[in-house]
Design a protein around this motif. Structure first.
Motif, PDB file in Angstrom:
ATOM      1  N   ALA A   1       1.356  -1.339   0.215  1.00  0.00           N
ATOM      2  CA  ALA A   1       0.425   0.079  -0.306  1.00  0.00           C
ATOM      3  C   ALA A   1       1.003   1.120   0.062  1.00  0.00           C
ATOM      4  O   ALA A   1       0.667   2.267  -0.365  1.00  0.00           O
ATOM      5  CB  ALA A   1      -0.410  -0.422   1.270  1.00  0.00           C
ATOM      6  N   GLY A   2       2.295   1.249   0.961  1.00  0.00           N
ATOM      7  CA  GLY A   2       2.603   2.119   0.586  1.00  0.00           C
ATOM      8  C   GLY A   2       3.563   3.013  -0.512  1.00  0.00           C
ATOM      9  O   GLY A   2       3.885   4.065  -1.110  1.00  0.00           O
ATOM     10  N   LEU A   3       3.438   1.647  -1.794  1.00  0.00           N
ATOM     11  CA  LEU A   3       3.966   2.033  -2.665  1.00  0.00           C
ATOM     12  C   LEU A   3       2.511   2.986  -3.500  1.00  0.00           C
ATOM     13  O   LEU A   3       2.996   3.460  -4.402  1.00  0.00           O
ATOM     14  CB  LEU A   3       4.130   0.387  -3.453  1.00  0.00           C
ATOM     15  CG  LEU A   3       5.375  -0.103  -3.168  1.00  0.00           C
ATOM     16  CD1 LEU A   3       5.241  -1.610  -3.854  1.00  0.00           C
ATOM     17  CD2 LEU A   3       6.591   0.167  -3.523  1.00  0.00           C
ATOM     18  N   LEU A   4       1.932   3.239  -3.031  1.00  0.00           N
ATOM     19  CA  LEU A   4       0.959   4.455  -3.785  1.00  0.00           C
ATOM     20  C   LEU A   4       1.457   5.487  -3.424  1.00  0.00           C
ATOM     21  O   LEU A   4       1.130   6.323  -4.336  1.00  0.00           O
ATOM     22  CB  LEU A   4      -0.821   4.362  -2.825  1.00  0.00           C
ATOM     23  CG  LEU A   4      -0.896   3.114  -3.338  1.00  0.00           C
ATOM     24  CD1 LEU A   4      -2.447   2.781  -2.138  1.00  0.00           C
ATOM     25  CD2 LEU A   4      -1.757   2.653  -4.234  1.00  0.00           C
TER      26      LEU A   4
ATOM     27  N   CYS B   1      11.294   8.567   3.716  1.00  0.00           N
ATOM     28  CA  CYS B   1      11.795   7.309   4.038  1.00  0.00           C
ATOM     29  C   CYS B   1      10.831   6.627   6.204  1.00  0.00           C
ATOM     30  O   CYS B   1      10.595   5.499   6.314  1.00  0.00           O
ATOM     31  CB  CYS B   1      13.022   6.813   5.096  1.00  0.00           C
ATOM     32  SG  CYS B   1      13.397   5.237   4.845  1.00  0.00           S
ATOM     33  N   PHE B   2      10.841   7.766   6.324  1.00  0.00           N
ATOM     34  CA  PHE B   2      10.083   7.510   7.971  1.00  0.00           C
ATOM     35  C   PHE B   2       9.128   7.755   7.763  1.00  0.00           C
ATOM     36  O   PHE B   2       7.712   7.107   8.004  1.00  0.00           O
ATOM     37  CB  PHE B   2      10.870   8.293   9.155  1.00  0.00           C
ATOM     38  CG  PHE B   2       9.858   8.912  10.176  1.00  0.00           C
ATOM     39  CD1 PHE B   2      10.132   7.510  10.789  1.00  0.00           C
ATOM     40  CD2 PHE B   2       9.015  10.229  11.015  1.00  0.00           C
ATOM     41  CE1 PHE B   2       9.230   8.268  12.072  1.00  0.00           C
ATOM     42  CE2 PHE B   2       8.424  10.399  11.507  1.00  0.00           C
ATOM     43  CZ  PHE B   2       8.867   9.185  13.173  1.00  0.00           C
TER      44      PHE B   2
ATOM     45  N   PRO C   1       9.858   5.816   0.250  1.00  0.00           N
ATOM     46  CA  PRO C   1       8.753   5.037   1.095  1.00  0.00           C
ATOM     47  C   PRO C   1       9.524   3.677   0.531  1.00  0.00           C
ATOM     48  O   PRO C   1       9.278   2.655   1.395  1.00  0.00           O
ATOM     49  CB  PRO C   1       7.553   5.330  -0.103  1.00  0.00           C
ATOM     50  CG  PRO C   1       7.524   6.463  -0.327  1.00  0.00           C
ATOM     51  CD  PRO C   1       8.788   7.319  -0.517  1.00  0.00           C
ATOM     52  N   TRP C   2      10.082   3.405  -1.285  1.00  0.00           N
ATOM     53  CA  TRP C   2      10.958   2.093  -1.292  1.00  0.00           C
ATOM     54  C   TRP C   2      12.283   1.810  -0.303  1.00  0.00           C
ATOM     55  O   TRP C   2      11.611   0.774   0.126  1.00  0.00           O
ATOM     56  CB  TRP C   2      11.016   2.933  -2.584  1.00  0.00           C
ATOM     57  CG  TRP C   2      11.910   1.286  -3.023  1.00  0.00           C
ATOM     58  CD1 TRP C   2      11.222  -0.113  -3.696  1.00  0.00           C
ATOM     59  CD2 TRP C   2      13.524   0.821  -2.926  1.00  0.00           C
ATOM     60  NE1 TRP C   2      12.919  -0.874  -4.270  1.00  0.00           N
ATOM     61  CE2 TRP C   2      13.847  -0.257  -3.359  1.00  0.00           C
ATOM     62  CE3 TRP C   2      14.194   2.198  -2.463  1.00  0.00           C
ATOM     63  CZ2 TRP C   2      14.933  -0.314  -3.681  1.00  0.00           C
ATOM     64  CZ3 TRP C   2      15.951   1.333  -3.074  1.00  0.00           C
ATOM     65  CH2 TRP C   2      16.432   0.193  -3.442  1.00  0.00           C
ATOM     66  N   ALA C   3      12.894   2.804  -0.253  1.00  0.00           N
ATOM     67  CA  ALA C   3      13.206   2.382   1.270  1.00  0.00           C
ATOM     68  C   ALA C   3      13.083   2.045   2.283  1.00  0.00           C
ATOM     69  O   ALA C   3      13.253   0.987   3.031  1.00  0.00           O
ATOM     70  CB  ALA C   3      14.851   3.919   1.323  1.00  0.00           C
TER      71      ALA C   3
END
Length: 409
Positions: free
Chosen positions: A40-43, A220-221, A344-346
């Motif tokens: 979901a974070g990949l959105l 990232c955070f 977000p990817w990292a």
């Protein structure tokens, strides 16, 4: 400050709410669409990818179009993307809607930045950009936590419907209050080939890298703040929107301070914001099990990161704007969203590796320290530091005696 600048800032409120609201809706989206939280974070990354690609493409595609009409059209596409997203039955279509909405958002940022700097004198650019970025900050104060609360009560799709309505309101404001910008005479237009040459300048690439690393460290955070609060800090999900409000209040405060300070003290403001952001994330990692500590530190992180934002926007416009009036705003947008994509990817990588949500703070701090290094190198190549080298327009070092063409910021 021209009223049109405030109108553009208000339109950015809708864009910013969409860009960041998923940070508070990841559990609801993941549960409804039957995907993992990192998926979901990949959105969030999908939106950022669309911003990275869309900014230069749409800036070039619309360079000869009336800017007011272009801004209105992009807001219309953005609104439509959210209507379709609200109706999406599955993850794939929602992902596609995020990309399309991001393309429109990127174009708006790129064209809007060019309009903003054309409405104010050069010495007021950071303050003008702070007004526009202030729309982003207000989105963090009210839009993002409001979207999270709305998603928890009426479902995440209600948040998408609301953003679509806000975009329509912004469209009306642009048509009514943003002045028509006449096209430059044919003989005075900068060719696209000439604009692309700006990327030979070392200072432009250092500004891009610094901006991307700052955004990557932050997101990232921040992209995983909601699950960290509930799973690590033990905070009830009903309190998550309040923490997002604290972050948003901090972001608004940081934007106001950064806009006033960066015009006079560009690199001092960047140094302070980047080092403070890294320190805050280290403190989050150490105190992650305390909900109170993480909540307070989230507010401080908003101040520190958005203290940098007006300066980072203005820095790229300063080194690239004269030579590349079309691509300078697009470059700024792409730089921020390259970081928004990688962050977000990292963060998802360290979570999937079993290191836990706390490690998103550690990795974010490292990326922010790298951004600080980039700011320091910018100061050196701009002649802002003692004994610093200076770069010519192609990015080649020149002697300080030849540096008159590159005054310090």
């Amino acid at each position: 400050m021209p009223f049109a600048v405030h109108v553009l800032g208000a339109a950015v409120f809708a864009l910013g709410t969409s860009e960041f609201m998923l940070s508070g809706l990841l559990p609801e989206v993941a549960g409804d669409l039957d995907v993992s939280i990192p998926t979901a974070g990949l959105l969030i990354s999908a939106f950022a990818i669309g911003m990275v690609v869309g900014a230069p493409l749409l800036a070039v595609a619309t360079r000869r179009l009336p800017k007011r009409l272009t801004l209105a059209g992009l807001l219309a596409v953005f609104a439509l993307g959210h209507v379709v997203g609200a109706l999406a039955p599955g993850y794939a279509l929602l992902f596609a809607c995020r990309v399309v909405s991001a393309l429109a958002c990127a174009g708006f940022w790129a064209v809007g930045a060019a309009v903003v700097v054309s409405l104010v004198p050069e010495e007021a650019r950071a303050r003008a950009m702070a007004v526009v970025i202030g729309g982003l900050s207000v989105a963090n104060v009210t839009g993002v936590p409001g979207g999270a609360a709305l998603g928890q009560t009426l479902g995440w799709r209600a948040a998408f419907w609301t953003v679509g309505a806000l975009a329509v309101i912004g469209l009306v404001g642009v048509l009514l209050f943003v002045p028509a910008t006449p096209a430059a005479p044919e003989g005075e237009r900068t060719s696209l080939r000439d604009e692309v040459r700006v990327y030979r300048d070392l200072r432009v690439w250092l500004a891009i890298g610094t901006t991307a690393l700052m955004a990557a460290g932050t997101f990232c955070f921040f992209s995983y703040l909601a699950p960290l609060l509930t799973d690590v800090s033990g905070l009830d999900e009903d309190w998550v929107p309040l923490v997002l409000v604290l972050y948003g209040v901090g972001a608004f405060t940081g934007t106001l301070l950064g806009g006033r300070l960066a015009d006079a003290h560009m690199f001092g403001t960047l140094y302070t914001g980047l080092l403070a952001s890294a320190a805050v994330l280290v403190a989050v990692a150490v105190t992650a099990e305390s909900a109170v500590a993480v909540a307070v530190l989230s507010g401080l992180l908003g101040i520190a990161t958005f203290l940098c934002a007006p300066g980072l926007n203005t820095r790229i416009l300063n080194v690239a704007g004269a030579a590349a009036p079309t691509l300078a705003g697009a470059t700024t947008t792409s730089a921020f969203n390259t970081g928004n994509t990688l962050g977000p990817w990292a963060g998802g990588v360290v979570i999937d590796a079993g290191l836990g949500y706390t490690w998103t703070a550690w990795l974010g701090a490292l990326l922010l320290l790298m951004a600080f290094t980039g700011a320091w190198l910018q100061a050196r190549t701009s002649g802002d530091g003692r004994g610093a080298a200076v770069a010519d327009e192609a990015g080649r070092p020149v002697r300080r005696s030849e540096a008159a063409a590159h005054p310090a910021d």
